[in-house]
Design an enzyme around this catalytic site. Sequence first.
Site, PDB file in Angstrom:
ATOM      1  CE  LYS A  68     -14.544 -24.642  26.238  1.00 38.15           C
ATOM      2  NZ  LYS A  68     -14.651 -23.283  26.794  1.00 38.15           N
ATOM      3  CE  LYS A  92     -24.110 -23.213  21.353  1.00 39.82           C
ATOM      4  NZ  LYS A  92     -23.682 -21.850  21.684  1.00 39.82           N
ATOM      5  CE  LYS A 104     -22.551 -18.388  27.706  1.00 39.50           C
ATOM      6  NZ  LYS A 104     -22.295 -18.781  26.300  1.00 39.50           N
ATOM      7  CB  THR A 188     -18.480 -17.645  16.819  1.00 40.22           C
ATOM      8  OG1 THR A 188     -17.938 -18.073  18.069  1.00 40.22           O
ATOM      9  CG2 THR A 188     -19.983 -17.682  16.883  1.00 40.22           C
ATOM     10  CG  ASN A 219     -15.913 -10.756  20.057  1.00 39.61           C
ATOM     11  OD1 ASN A 219     -15.079  -9.927  19.734  1.00 39.61           O
ATOM     12  ND2 ASN A 219     -16.082 -11.153  21.311  1.00 39.61           N
ATOM     13  CB  SER A 356     -13.599 -23.479  23.023  1.00 45.79           C
ATOM     14  OG  SER A 356     -13.675 -22.084  23.156  1.00 45.79           O
TER      15      SER A 356
HETATM   16  P1  NAD Z   1     -20.060  -8.899  21.610  1.00 44.24           P
HETATM   17  O1  NAD Z   1     -20.140  -8.311  22.946  1.00 44.24           O
HETATM   18  O2  NAD Z   1     -18.748  -8.890  20.927  1.00 44.24           O
HETATM   19  O3  NAD Z   1     -21.086  -8.157  20.638  1.00 44.24           O
HETATM   20  C1  NAD Z   1     -22.436  -7.959  20.905  1.00 44.24           C
HETATM   21  C2  NAD Z   1     -22.963  -6.988  19.861  1.00 44.24           C
HETATM   22  O4  NAD Z   1     -24.366  -6.857  19.999  1.00 44.24           O
HETATM   23  C3  NAD Z   1     -22.377  -5.589  19.980  1.00 44.24           C
HETATM   24  O5  NAD Z   1     -22.140  -5.074  18.694  1.00 44.24           O
HETATM   25  C4  NAD Z   1     -23.524  -4.786  20.640  1.00 44.24           C
HETATM   26  O6  NAD Z   1     -23.473  -3.418  20.296  1.00 44.24           O
HETATM   27  C5  NAD Z   1     -24.696  -5.480  20.006  1.00 44.24           C
HETATM   28  N1  NAD Z   1     -25.931  -5.310  20.750  1.00 44.24           N
HETATM   29  C6  NAD Z   1     -26.140  -5.309  22.089  1.00 44.24           C
HETATM   30  N2  NAD Z   1     -27.441  -5.102  22.360  1.00 44.24           N
HETATM   31  C7  NAD Z   1     -28.060  -4.995  21.164  1.00 44.24           C
HETATM   32  C8  NAD Z   1     -29.390  -4.771  20.751  1.00 44.24           C
HETATM   33  N3  NAD Z   1     -30.367  -4.618  21.648  1.00 44.24           N
HETATM   34  N4  NAD Z   1     -29.649  -4.742  19.437  1.00 44.24           N
HETATM   35  C9  NAD Z   1     -28.673  -4.898  18.522  1.00 44.24           C
HETATM   36  N5  NAD Z   1     -27.397  -5.097  18.838  1.00 44.24           N
HETATM   37  C10 NAD Z   1     -27.098  -5.131  20.128  1.00 44.24           C
HETATM   38  O7  NAD Z   1     -20.688 -10.359  21.730  1.00 44.24           O
HETATM   39  P2  NAD Z   1     -20.465 -11.597  20.790  1.00 44.24           P
HETATM   40  O8  NAD Z   1     -19.391 -12.429  21.358  1.00 44.24           O
HETATM   41  O9  NAD Z   1     -20.388 -11.131  19.374  1.00 44.24           O
HETATM   42  O10 NAD Z   1     -21.828 -12.395  21.049  1.00 44.24           O
HETATM   43  C11 NAD Z   1     -23.022 -12.087  20.327  1.00 44.24           C
HETATM   44  C12 NAD Z   1     -23.960 -13.281  20.423  1.00 44.24           C
HETATM   45  O11 NAD Z   1     -23.313 -14.427  19.883  1.00 44.24           O
HETATM   46  C13 NAD Z   1     -24.360 -13.666  21.865  1.00 44.24           C
HETATM   47  O12 NAD Z   1     -25.673 -14.170  21.866  1.00 44.24           O
HETATM   48  C14 NAD Z   1     -23.395 -14.778  22.198  1.00 44.24           C
HETATM   49  O13 NAD Z   1     -23.902 -15.635  23.206  1.00 44.24           O
HETATM   50  C15 NAD Z   1     -23.322 -15.458  20.846  1.00 44.24           C
HETATM   51  N6  NAD Z   1     -22.123 -16.289  20.712  1.00 44.24           N
HETATM   52  C16 NAD Z   1     -20.872 -15.740  20.698  1.00 44.24           C
HETATM   53  C17 NAD Z   1     -19.763 -16.571  20.575  1.00 44.24           C
HETATM   54  C18 NAD Z   1     -18.369 -16.032  20.493  1.00 44.24           C
HETATM   55  O14 NAD Z   1     -17.433 -16.840  20.330  1.00 44.24           O
HETATM   56  N7  NAD Z   1     -18.162 -14.740  20.547  1.00 44.24           N
HETATM   57  C19 NAD Z   1     -19.935 -17.957  20.474  1.00 44.24           C
HETATM   58  C20 NAD Z   1     -21.225 -18.484  20.475  1.00 44.24           C
HETATM   59  C21 NAD Z   1     -22.312 -17.624  20.593  1.00 44.24           C
END
Ligand code: NAD
Length: 428
Positions: A68, A92, A104, A188, A219, A356
């Site tokens: 997953k 996790k 992944k 999340t 997100n 999920s």
């Molecule tokens: P996303 O694409 O929606 O958002 C990423 C954000 O980070 C954007 O606002 C982008 O502008 C910003 N960003 C990119 N590079 C950057 C930098 N160098 N400095 C500061 N900001 C920066 O992604 P997301 O889904 O919000 O995921 C963000 C993190 O959370 C990732 O590490 C992801 O693995 C983790 N995560 C997300 C989920 C989920 O359900 N969305 C679940 C578990 C973990």
Amino acid sequence: MSKSLLADANVRLEEALKYVSISEDAFSRLKYPKASLSVSIPIRMDDGSLKIFQGYRVRYDDTRGPGKGGVRYHPSVSIDEVQSLAFWMTFKCALLNLPFGGAKGGITVNPKELSKTELERLSRGYIEAIADFIGPDVDILAPDVYTNEMIMGWMMDQYSIIRRRFSPGVVTGKPLTMGGSQGRDTATATGAFHVINVMLKKFNLVKETTTVAVQGFGNAGAQMAELLFKAGYKVVAVSDSQGGIYAPQGLDIPSIRQYKKSHRTVTGVYCQDSVCNIVDHEVITNEQLLTLDVDVLIPAALEKQITEKNASEIQAKFIFEVANGPITSSADHILNGKGIHVFPDILVNAGGVTVSYLEWVQNRNGLYWSLTEVHEKLKVRMIEETEAVWSISQKFEVNMRTSAYIHALNRLNEAMSAKGTRDYYQNH
Ligand code: NAD
């Protein structure tokens, strides 16, 4: 040369192994991914040219159930990154006691440079390339950085076309009308919010006077900031890839989200209906955001943001890792030495995979839960496992990261041992 992400991830495993005794077999298996697939995806671009993209899918371990994990679209996606992310997913899912292994995927691409039709062709092309490697009982996809609900819908649709049957269980994070779950879009951040509330109460922090900085406004980060703002926490800084803003008096997060939707930039604003006015704020860089004097720091962007280079400058008292892997293992030591409490990604951001799981269960049953039901199930599980990690940390006098790995390792070891280990075969 800097350590590979996977080698760095393994350091946390070795630290936890000082406190749990697992079978030699389990240890050997957890050091390497079970299967890694690299694919080339040829895409016809809108101008008629053909472009080849690199894609990956890694199943790290599937002892506890099908793989997953999300799919990331980013220019820095590599096999090393995908393997590390799949490693974290393994721990996790075990930590949250979900019947899944860890996986992944990703494509090396800057999706902002593609048109919508190119993005759809790329997403469908990726599924064409990995279809034999995934499935509702084999390996299940989800959104991650720069992938969203619509992309998940395309992926599920393409898989269903290939299999010639409706197969919603192969992808989670789908649009509601395509078998998605209530509450998945905010899962999340909601999960992390429960962890933060439980933990800050233990340290006697009061919401109204607790200052928070959030790095990343996507997100996870934007929703996180809004949940904290609405609950009464003082969110003083936020940022995205372009940079950030800081206002010691606190930011109005819903206004900033509204403004970002239309202007694609994070700005200090206060909006009433559709009219937004700029308010007092300072423009800061992402590096500055990380070192602000705040109570709580929430990295919610990408990995390796806090390293041995900037760890000694961190002033926050608590760090909640919403992003995966934002702190390197060498930075961990420095933060520990400074007495900073770090709450690890495999616990803090596990709300996403938990809902999920609920989506996958609903897809298999054909019975769909209300938002209240989903929220309740998520809350119960997040609080239960946060408390479990906390009691292990108290028992062994270890930090929350090591404690989280101990908890997950125990479950993984149990599952691997149930199939028979060296000890079992040598004694029979
Ligand atoms: P996303 O694409 O929606 O958002 C990423 C954000 O980070 C954007 O606002 C982008 O502008 C910003 N960003 C990119 N590079 C950057 C930098 N160098 N400095 C500061 N900001 C920066 O992604 P997301 O889904 O919000 O995921 C963000 C993190 O959370 C990732 O590490 C992801 O693995 C983790 N995560 C997300 C989920 C989920 O359900 N969305 C679940 C578990 C973990």
